[in-house]
Every structure is written in structure tokens, then in C-alpha cells.
Design an enzyme around this catalytic site. Structure first.
Site, short mmCIF file in Angstrom:
data_model
loop_
_atom_site.label_atom_id
_atom_site.label_comp_id
_atom_site.label_asym_id
_atom_site.label_seq_id
_atom_site.Cartn_x
_atom_site.Cartn_y
_atom_site.Cartn_z
N CYS A 197 0.64 -1.14 -0.02
CA CYS A 197 0.06 0.22 -0.06
C CYS A 197 0.49 1.17 -0.33
CB CYS A 197 -0.82 -0.22 0.77
SG CYS A 197 -2.17 -0.84 0.88
N1 COA Z 1 -20.45 -8.96 7.69
C1 COA Z 1 -20.71 -8.78 8.97
N2 COA Z 1 -20.53 -9.43 10.31
C2 COA Z 1 -18.94 -9.47 9.82
C3 COA Z 1 -18.17 -9.25 8.61
C4 COA Z 1 -19.24 -9.05 7.49
N3 COA Z 1 -19.11 -8.90 6.33
N4 COA Z 1 -17.22 -9.66 9.05
C5 COA Z 1 -16.50 -9.65 9.60
N5 COA Z 1 -18.03 -9.33 10.75
C6 COA Z 1 -17.92 -10.06 12.16
C7 COA Z 1 -16.87 -10.37 13.51
O1 COA Z 1 -17.38 -12.37 12.75
C8 COA Z 1 -16.97 -10.43 13.99
O2 COA Z 1 -18.55 -10.85 15.11
P1 COA Z 1 -17.57 -11.14 16.64
O3 COA Z 1 -17.44 -9.84 17.01
O4 COA Z 1 -18.73 -12.22 16.66
O5 COA Z 1 -16.29 -12.13 16.82
C9 COA Z 1 -17.08 -8.75 13.96
O6 COA Z 1 -17.98 -9.02 12.91
C10 COA Z 1 -15.55 -7.71 14.37
O7 COA Z 1 -15.00 -8.41 13.47
P2 COA Z 1 -14.18 -7.92 13.28
O8 COA Z 1 -12.58 -8.49 12.23
O9 COA Z 1 -12.73 -7.66 14.47
O10 COA Z 1 -13.56 -6.70 12.34
P3 COA Z 1 -12.86 -4.65 13.20
O11 COA Z 1 -14.32 -3.91 13.41
O12 COA Z 1 -11.89 -5.11 12.97
O13 COA Z 1 -13.81 -4.58 11.15
C11 COA Z 1 -11.94 -4.43 9.23
C12 COA Z 1 -12.93 -5.72 10.18
C13 COA Z 1 -11.49 -4.98 8.63
C14 COA Z 1 -13.15 -3.00 8.72
C15 COA Z 1 -10.86 -3.55 10.58
O14 COA Z 1 -10.12 -4.73 10.96
C16 COA Z 1 -9.93 -2.53 9.83
O15 COA Z 1 -9.90 -1.91 8.73
N6 COA Z 1 -8.32 -3.24 9.40
C17 COA Z 1 -7.30 -2.74 8.99
C18 COA Z 1 -7.61 -2.21 7.93
C19 COA Z 1 -6.99 -2.72 6.84
O16 COA Z 1 -8.30 -2.91 5.53
N7 COA Z 1 -5.83 -2.62 6.16
C20 COA Z 1 -5.91 -3.55 4.19
C21 COA Z 1 -4.16 -2.99 4.24
S1 COA Z 1 -3.99 -1.45 4.62
#
Ligand code: COA
Length: 374
Positions: free
Chosen positions: A156
Site C-alpha cells: 500500500c
Molecule cells: N458481515 C457481518 N459481520 C462480519 C463481517 C461481515 N462482512 N465480517 C466480520 N464480521 C463480524 C466478525 O465475525 C466479528 O464478529 P464477533 O464479534 O462475533 O467475533 C465482528 O463482525 C467484528 O469483526 P472484526 O474483524 O473484528 O471487525 P473490525 O471491526 O476489526 O473491522 C476491518 C474489520 C477489516 C474493517 C478492520 O479490522 C480494518 O479496517 N483493519 C485494518 C485496515 C485495513 O483494511 N488494512 C488493509 C491493508 S492497509
């Protein structure tokens, strides 16, 4: 020594859009189909059923509303779940080259330059379509640029690392004008069958022209300073590579052959790294946050950008101070901060300061401090 400046940028946007509603519908159909096919294993407790994705979650967790892709039919087909991009003959332009060409022509036009003026092309992207010959050399040839070209990959952060390399060469005089292009076919490395990340990425290409300040024919941004930093982490990783067939199960459909991330850890570790990187870069250039007119950040996640913007400016950024484009484009890897810059910089006044910052796998972070001239 010469002073480098950004004199033009261009963005190629694919014609196909996938909305969150379309994406979730296709994923849920895939999940239902997979669960039906594996009903026995699920019943026996040998396999967890796949859960549905949701539009509400995607918008809340990321801020993404839609993404552009090079092919939506394969991605949205529950029997395929990846883009279908037919193999081209070796005599045809590669897809990355074609995307980059469009963005490069727009950047040249904005700068009032022709390809003959460019003596360096850097193709800086998260993924490269083939091992060799370099995609950059193909782009150089298609454009008709003299000089030399090479590929680089810092995930990235590829665009800002590419800008630093080009700016340093313009500064030293080894090149006079450099094009940094970032064709990102992120739909190719995304695992569309994984609901934790299937919404993250989109496709795009950007181009940035860097020249000597005195060569600029119109409005331009002087590059005051660039800074790059890296720190190894496995939290964003893709194991695909040329040794794949040499591993016993290497050619199998393995999850780790696409983008993988430990999203929560990325959040926790990258945010302080990036905030400190920007603060240190500004401090070393004696730029107070009250003097910064604009922040063009990497476009991965709205909450991430809100956090960094607040840290850097010391307050909640006002409308337009830290423009996001991720709601329309999703995460386009290295191209994101350049789209934000390209679409949200014309209104700045002469003397205004701004900062481009990209960050991601590696970990890597790159920042470019700019001042509007003319
Ligand atoms: N739809 C519904 N629920 C979902 C889902 C989806 N598509 N994907 C995950 N969930 C659920 C998970 O299972 C989890 O459930 P639980 O709490 O019962 O275990 C909950 O939602 C939270 O999941 P999590 O993965 O912890 O979400 P998050 O708040 O961390 O958000 C991202 C996910 C990817 C948006 C976030 O972690 C992020 O942006 N990370 C880094 C940035 C990035 O994108 N980097 C890429 C390279 S630079």
C-alpha cells in the site's frame, strides 16, 4: 541540486461498480451454497457453517459504500468468486499497462507535457501481473518515453515510496521528469469468499508526474520533503509467489495465496506508527499542525483516517481538510492517497501546505510534504 515538484496527476477508474448490496447478495448466495454442499460435515460438527455478510457491518466497520473493478461478473458469481480476466497474448498490452497508460496520459496532459519529456517510469504497485519483463518497461514503450523504467512493490505504500525515489532522482539531476504509475488490480488478490475482508478492495490506476520545479508549465506542488519507513510484520500477508509449485500443496486453492490480514492488530499497530511518522516528519520540517491545509491519507478505513487526522491536526478535521474517497473506491492499495490528492488539491492557494501519506503491509509508511506553487 534541483527542486522536484508534482506537476500532474491522473486517475483511471474502471467502468464497473459493485455496490455493497450486490456484494453481500453474491457472498450470501455463495455461503448458502457452500453450507448446503457441506451439510453432512456441518451436522457432524466437522465444519463451521459460513455466516452471512451484511451491508450494515461493511459500512460501519469500513466506511466503504462501493468499489470499482475490472470484472464484476466473476466476482458476483457464487460459482466463481474472483474476477475473470482472460489471458492476453504476449503481443497485447498487459492489463496493468493499459490501466496505467490511461492515468499516465491524463497526468501528462495536466502538466502540459508529452511522453518524450519523461525519462523515467516507475510502476509501483502491490501486485505485478507477471514476473518479467517489468510492467514499467512495457508502459514506457507504449507511451514512447526515452530513458529507463522499473517496477517496485511496497504494497500500500508503493506510491509514496515511488515518489520519493523519483523525487530524489529529479533532485540529483539523474532524471529530468519521472512518471510514477500505480495500477492496482486489488480484485485479483482479494479473497472474495472470506466475509471478514471481502468488502475491502477495489481496482484503479493512478499516475504522478514529478519534474524540476523550474520546468513546470502551470500550477504545481513543490515537494518539500519525503520520508519512508518500514518495520516487518506478518499481520498483512500474501504467500503467493514464484516458488508456489515447488511446495507440496503449493498449487492447491490455499487461503494464504490471497490477501490475509489480522485486521484488529493492523489497526492497533499501524495507527500509532503512522501518527508518529507524520508528526516527526512535520516537526523535522518545522511545520506546525496549524499550518497544514490538507491531509491526503491512505484510503483503507474511515475510522483509521478519522483517528490519524485527529492525531495529526490535534482536533477533529473540518470538512474537506482530510478528504476520503474510500466510500466510492474502497481500498485501492497504493493508489488511494493519490486519488485523494488528485481529486482534492486544485482548490488550494499558492503557499498552502499539504501532506500525502500511505501505509500498509510491510509494515510500511511513506509521507510527502507539498507546497502549492503558482
Ligand atoms: N458481515 C457481518 N459481520 C462480519 C463481517 C461481515 N462482512 N465480517 C466480520 N464480521 C463480524 C466478525 O465475525 C466479528 O464478529 P464477533 O464479534 O462475533 O467475533 C465482528 O463482525 C467484528 O469483526 P472484526 O474483524 O473484528 O471487525 P473490525 O471491526 O476489526 O473491522 C476491518 C474489520 C477489516 C474493517 C478492520 O479490522 C480494518 O479496517 N483493519 C485494518 C485496515 C485495513 O483494511 N488494512 C488493509 C491493508 S492497509
Amino acid at each position: 541540486m534541483y527542486t522536484p515538484a508534482i506537476t500532474g496527476t491522473g486517475v483511471f477508474t474502471p467502468s464497473q461498480i459493485i455496490t455493497n448490496a450486490e456484494l453481500v447478495k453474491a457472498f450470501n448466495a455463495y455461503a448458502d451454497k457452500t453450507n448446503t454442499q457441506n451439510a453432512g460435515a456441518i451436522e457432524a460438527g466437522e465444519m463451521e457453517p459460513l455466516a452471512h455478510s451484511s451491508e450494515e457491518f461493511i459500512l460501519k466497520a469500513s466506511g466503504i459504500e462501493q468499489r470499482y473493478v475490472m470484472d464484476k461478473t466473476g466476482v458476483l458469481d457464487p460459482d466463481v468468486m474472483h474476477p475473470k480476466l482472460p489471458q492476453r497474448s504476449d503481443d497485447e498490452p498487459s492489463i496493468m499497462a493499459e490501466m496505467a497508460l490511461d492515468a499516465a496520459k491524463k497526468a501528462l496532459e495536466q502538466a502540459g507535457r508529452s511522453a518524450a519529456d519523461v525519462d523515467l517510469v516507475i510502476c509501483a504497485a502491490s501486485n505485478l501481473e507477471r514476473a518479467y519483463p517489468a510492467v514499467a518497461i512495457e508502459i514506457q514503450q507504449l507511451l514512447g518515453c526515452p530513458g529507463f523504467a522499473f517496477d517496485m512493490n511496497v504494497a500500500c505504500s508503493s506510491a509514496t515510496f515511488g515518489i520519493q525515489a523519483a523525487a530524489d532522482m529529479v533532485r540529483s539531476g539523474s532524471v529530468r521528469a519521472a512518471l510514477v504509475v500505480n495500477p492496482e488490480i486489488c480484485s485479483g488478490h482479494l479473497e472474495w469468499r472470506d466475509r471478514d475482508c471481502h468488502f475491502i478492495f477495489g481496482d484503479v490506476a493512478t499516475a504522478t508526474l514529478i519534474e524540476r520545479k523550474e520546468d513546470a508549465t502551470g500550477a504545481h506542488f513543490e515537494i518539500l520533503s519525503t520520508r519512508c519507513a518500514t518495520q516487518f510484520s506478518n499481520n498483512i500477508r500474501n504467500n503467493n509467489g514464484y516458488l508456489r509449485r515447488s511446495r507440496p500443496d503449493g498449487v492447491k486453492d490455499r487461503r494464504d495465496m490471497q490477501f490475509m490480514q489480522n485486521g484488529r492488530k493492523v489497526f492497533k499497530e499501524v495507527l500509532p506508527m503512522v501518527s508518529k511518522h507524520i508528526a516527526d516528519h512535520m516537526a523535522d520540517n518545522e511545520i506546525a499542525n496549524t499550518n497544514l491545509k490538507r491531509l491526503w491519507l491512505h484510503q483503507a478505513n474511515k475510522a483509521m483516517n478519522d483517528f490519524i487526522g485527529k492525531k495529526v491536526l490535534g482536533r477533529t478535521p473540518e470538512d474537506g481538510e482530510q478528504p476520503n474517497i474510500l466510500q466510492d473506491y474502497a481500498n485501492t492499495s497504493s493508489a488511494g492517497s493519490i486519488i485523494a490528492f488528485s481529486q482534492n488539491s486544485n482548490d488550494l492557494s499558492v503557499g498552502d501546505l499539504g501532506l500525502i501519506c500511505s501505509f500498509g503491509a510491510g509494515y510500511s509508511v511513506g509521507s510527502v510534504i507539498l507546497r502549492r506553487n503558482a
